[in-house]
Design an enzyme around this catalytic site. Structure first.
Site, PDB file in Angstrom:
ATOM      1  CB  SER A  54       5.721  -6.824  13.373  1.00  0.00           C
ATOM      2  OG  SER A  54       4.823  -7.863  13.711  1.00  0.00           O
ATOM      3  CE1 TYR A 106       0.578  -7.898  18.826  1.00  0.00           C
ATOM      4  CE2 TYR A 106       1.418  -8.687  16.732  1.00  0.00           C
ATOM      5  CZ  TYR A 106       0.646  -7.805  17.451  1.00  0.00           C
ATOM      6  OH  TYR A 106      -0.068  -6.854  16.784  1.00  0.00           O
ATOM      7  CB  THR A 153       1.823  -4.664  20.768  1.00  0.00           C
ATOM      8  OG1 THR A 153       2.804  -4.011  19.962  1.00  0.00           O
ATOM      9  CG2 THR A 153       0.436  -4.279  20.277  1.00  0.00           C
ATOM     10  CE  LYS A 213       2.228   0.082  17.537  1.00  0.00           C
ATOM     11  NZ  LYS A 213       1.185  -0.844  17.123  1.00  0.00           N
ATOM     12  CG  HIS A 255      -3.051  -2.556  16.307  1.00  0.00           C
ATOM     13  ND1 HIS A 255      -2.444  -3.273  17.297  1.00  0.00           N
ATOM     14  CD2 HIS A 255      -2.716  -3.199  15.160  1.00  0.00           C
ATOM     15  CE1 HIS A 255      -1.790  -4.302  16.784  1.00  0.00           C
ATOM     16  NE2 HIS A 255      -1.932  -4.270  15.476  1.00  0.00           N
TER      17      HIS A 255
HETATM   18  C1  LIG Z   1      -0.885  -4.176   7.825  1.00  0.00           C
HETATM   19  C2  LIG Z   1      -0.615  -3.773   9.243  1.00  0.00           C
HETATM   20  C3  LIG Z   1      -0.039  -4.683  10.118  1.00  0.00           C
HETATM   21  C4  LIG Z   1       0.218  -4.324  11.446  1.00  0.00           C
HETATM   22  N1  LIG Z   1       0.837  -5.223  12.271  1.00  0.00           N
HETATM   23  C5  LIG Z   1       1.174  -4.839  13.539  1.00  0.00           C
HETATM   24  C6  LIG Z   1       1.949  -5.704  14.367  1.00  0.00           C
HETATM   25  O1  LIG Z   1       2.341  -6.802  13.963  1.00  0.00           O
HETATM   26  N2  LIG Z   1       2.241  -5.274  15.623  1.00  0.00           N
HETATM   27  C7  LIG Z   1       1.830  -4.048  16.107  1.00  0.00           C
HETATM   28  O2  LIG Z   1       2.122  -3.699  17.256  1.00  0.00           O
HETATM   29  N3  LIG Z   1       1.124  -3.201  15.314  1.00  0.00           N
HETATM   30  C8  LIG Z   1       0.799  -3.560  14.056  1.00  0.00           C
HETATM   31  N4  LIG Z   1       0.128  -2.690  13.243  1.00  0.00           N
HETATM   32  C9  LIG Z   1      -0.221  -1.327  13.750  1.00  0.00           C
HETATM   33  C10 LIG Z   1       0.916  -0.340  13.443  1.00  0.00           C
HETATM   34  O3  LIG Z   1       2.057  -0.640  14.213  1.00  0.00           O
HETATM   35  C11 LIG Z   1       0.491   1.103  13.750  1.00  0.00           C
HETATM   36  O4  LIG Z   1       0.021   1.183  15.080  1.00  0.00           O
HETATM   37  C12 LIG Z   1      -0.569   1.668  12.802  1.00  0.00           C
HETATM   38  O5  LIG Z   1      -0.384   1.173  11.496  1.00  0.00           O
HETATM   39  C13 LIG Z   1      -0.504   3.194  12.787  1.00  0.00           C
HETATM   40  O6  LIG Z   1      -1.510   3.735  12.002  1.00  0.00           O
HETATM   41  P1  LIG Z   1      -1.307   4.191  10.463  1.00  0.00           P
HETATM   42  O7  LIG Z   1      -1.286   2.940   9.659  1.00  0.00           O
HETATM   43  O8  LIG Z   1      -2.506   5.021  10.203  1.00  0.00           O
HETATM   44  O9  LIG Z   1      -0.011   4.960  10.369  1.00  0.00           O
HETATM   45  C14 LIG Z   1      -0.143  -3.028  11.917  1.00  0.00           C
HETATM   46  C15 LIG Z   1      -0.710  -2.120  11.027  1.00  0.00           C
HETATM   47  C16 LIG Z   1      -0.939  -2.472   9.698  1.00  0.00           C
HETATM   48  C17 LIG Z   1      -1.544  -1.440   8.770  1.00  0.00           C
END
Ligand SMILES: Cc1cc2nc3c(=O)[nH]c(=O)nc-3n(C[C@H](O)[C@H](O)[C@H](O)COP(=O)(O)O)c2cc1C
Length: 387
Positions: free
Chosen positions: A109, A132, A158, A254, A278
């Site tokens: 990320s 981002y 994203t 994404k 997300h």
């Molecule tokens: C703590 C946390 C931080 C996240 N930060 C980002 C991020 O910086 N960029 C992004 O595209 N998605 C981010 N996501 C979303 C994840 O990439 C992903 O889409 C999501 O966690 C998938 O679902 P799951 O946690 O049920 O496996 C984040 C998710 C979590 C749980």
């Protein structure tokens, strides 16, 4: 905790809850508004049943694949997640090494807390970069050229985060945006931190200052509405085409939840899309991702059969991965499970999560009667709402 004590992915969550201050656990575990979408992601998997075929297949099914020029031992990538360094000092490099050791890829990320150069150097050939760009095109250009020079194998743009979702658990802890400390919440959070001495000791040793977690990229700006903007303006499809012209390797978009947007992404030159809400952390009350996967796969295949459709959200078992692949996903990503494991057991924990998913997939496919991922298609699943 020792990673080899995890029998399944839920065990990692239980372990993380014991180790982390509530504020960090809730940052990982929580989602937007009523967390409806986060639950919908899991429930969508319960709507499908597997249909096994007997006396065929293999006791050693092949779960390897290739994706965007990367050979993968299993079709599971580690999703881009912010602030991994606050969860464990191993941070982004540890996550990347875990993915490489298990034969897959981690997506770093922009706001992970480690520089892209450091993470790519830790696991050459198996890091993708997620973008981002709070500073608009100038900042995007800078980040993308750094990621390219560092050797990131693919770019993930994203598009579902023009502002941050309403994460009420974070707000109740007094942290907005996530994990930012202030005088007002210091007392409340101080007590939480003292109650988790192991996490606190390693965070101090690492020199982690959560309030100033070093960012691998852009800086969030606060909009008039008080929301945290992840872009000076949200990414437009023109921005995606513009990024396409600047990035020489595979590019995926994404955060799409409709065939319309998936087709726009492909039109803009994307090599693939990630069907994602997300993890329910942005707009609440969007559908569980598995529910919209089949229509997006059908639309993308018609437009460009070479474009890959990936999915994430609520994947917790090897059988979930098998169902997603049967419905047309080329691969899946997991988010929270590897964060829980990282928090509880560092790099070894993340490796264990991938190893559990690998073994569960192999067992599921052996019992199902499917010898390889290319055998899987929708005939192996049946939609049967559990409720
Ligand atoms: C703590 C946390 C931080 C996240 N930060 C980002 C991020 O910086 N960029 C992004 O595209 N998605 C981010 N996501 C979303 C994840 O990439 C992903 O889409 C999501 O966690 C998938 O679902 P799951 O946690 O049920 O496996 C984040 C998710 C979590 C749980």
């Amino acid at each position: 905790m020792r990673a080899n004590r995890f029998v399944n992915l839920d065990d990692a969550r239980t372990a993380a809850k014991r180790v982390l201050p509530h504020v960090v656990f809730d940052y990982i575990d929580g989602a937007a508004d009523d967390e409806h979408t986060m639950r919908a992601n899991r429930e969508a998997f319960s709507d499908y049943a597997l249909v096994p075929r007997m006396a065929r297949g293999s006791v050693h099914p092949d779960v390897s694949t290739d994706l965007a020029g990367c050979d993968l031992s299993l079709p599971v990538l580690l999703a881009p997640c912010g602030l991994v360094r606050a969860m464990h000092p191993a941070g982004g490099p540890g996550v990347a090494r875990a993915a490489k050791n298990q034969g897959t890829v981690s997506v770093l990320s922009t706001v992970a807390g480690n520089a892209v150069e450091e993470v790519c150097a830790a696991a050459p050939g198996s890091v993708w970069f997620q973008l981002y760009a709070a500073g608009g095109r100038d900042e995007a250009e800078n980040l993308v050229s750094r990621a390219q020079a560092a050797g990131a194998q693919a770019l993930v743009v994203t598009v579902d985060t023009p502002v941050l979702g309403n994460r009420e658990r974070d707000r109740r802890h007094g942290v907005t945006p996530p994990l930012r400390l202030s005088g007002r919440n210091a007392l409340h959070l101080g007590a939480q931190v003292l109650a988790r001495p192991a996490w606190t000791a390693r965070a101090i040793k690492d020199g982690v200052k959560i309030a100033r977690a070093r960012r691998s990229g852009g800086r969030p700006a606060t909009t008039r509405a008080g929301a945290v903007a992840m872009g000076a303006s949200p990414f437009s499809w023109e921005d995606v085409s513009w990024l396409r012209s600047r990035w020489q390797r595979p590019l995926l978009v994404k955060g799409v939840l409709s065939s319309d947007d998936a087709l726009r992404a492909v039109d803009a030159g994307a090599d693939g899309v990630i069907v994602s809400n997300h993890g329910g952390r942005q707009l609440d009350r969007t559908p569980g991702t598995l529910g919209v996967l089949p229509e997006i796969v059908a639309a993308v295949r018609q437009q460009d059969p070479s474009a890959a459709v990936l999915v994430d959200g609520g994947i917790r078992r090897g059988s979930d991965v098998v169902i997603a692949i049967a419905l047309g996903a080329r691969a899946v990503l997991v988010g929270r499970p590897f964060l829980y494991a990282l928090s509880a057991a560092g790099q070894a924990g993340v490796e264990q999560v991938l190893s559990i998913l690998h073994d569960e997939m192999v067992r599921t496919m052996a019992l199902l009667g499917a010898a390889s991922l290319s055998d899987l298609d929708p005939s192996w699943v049946r939609r049967q709402p559990a409720r």
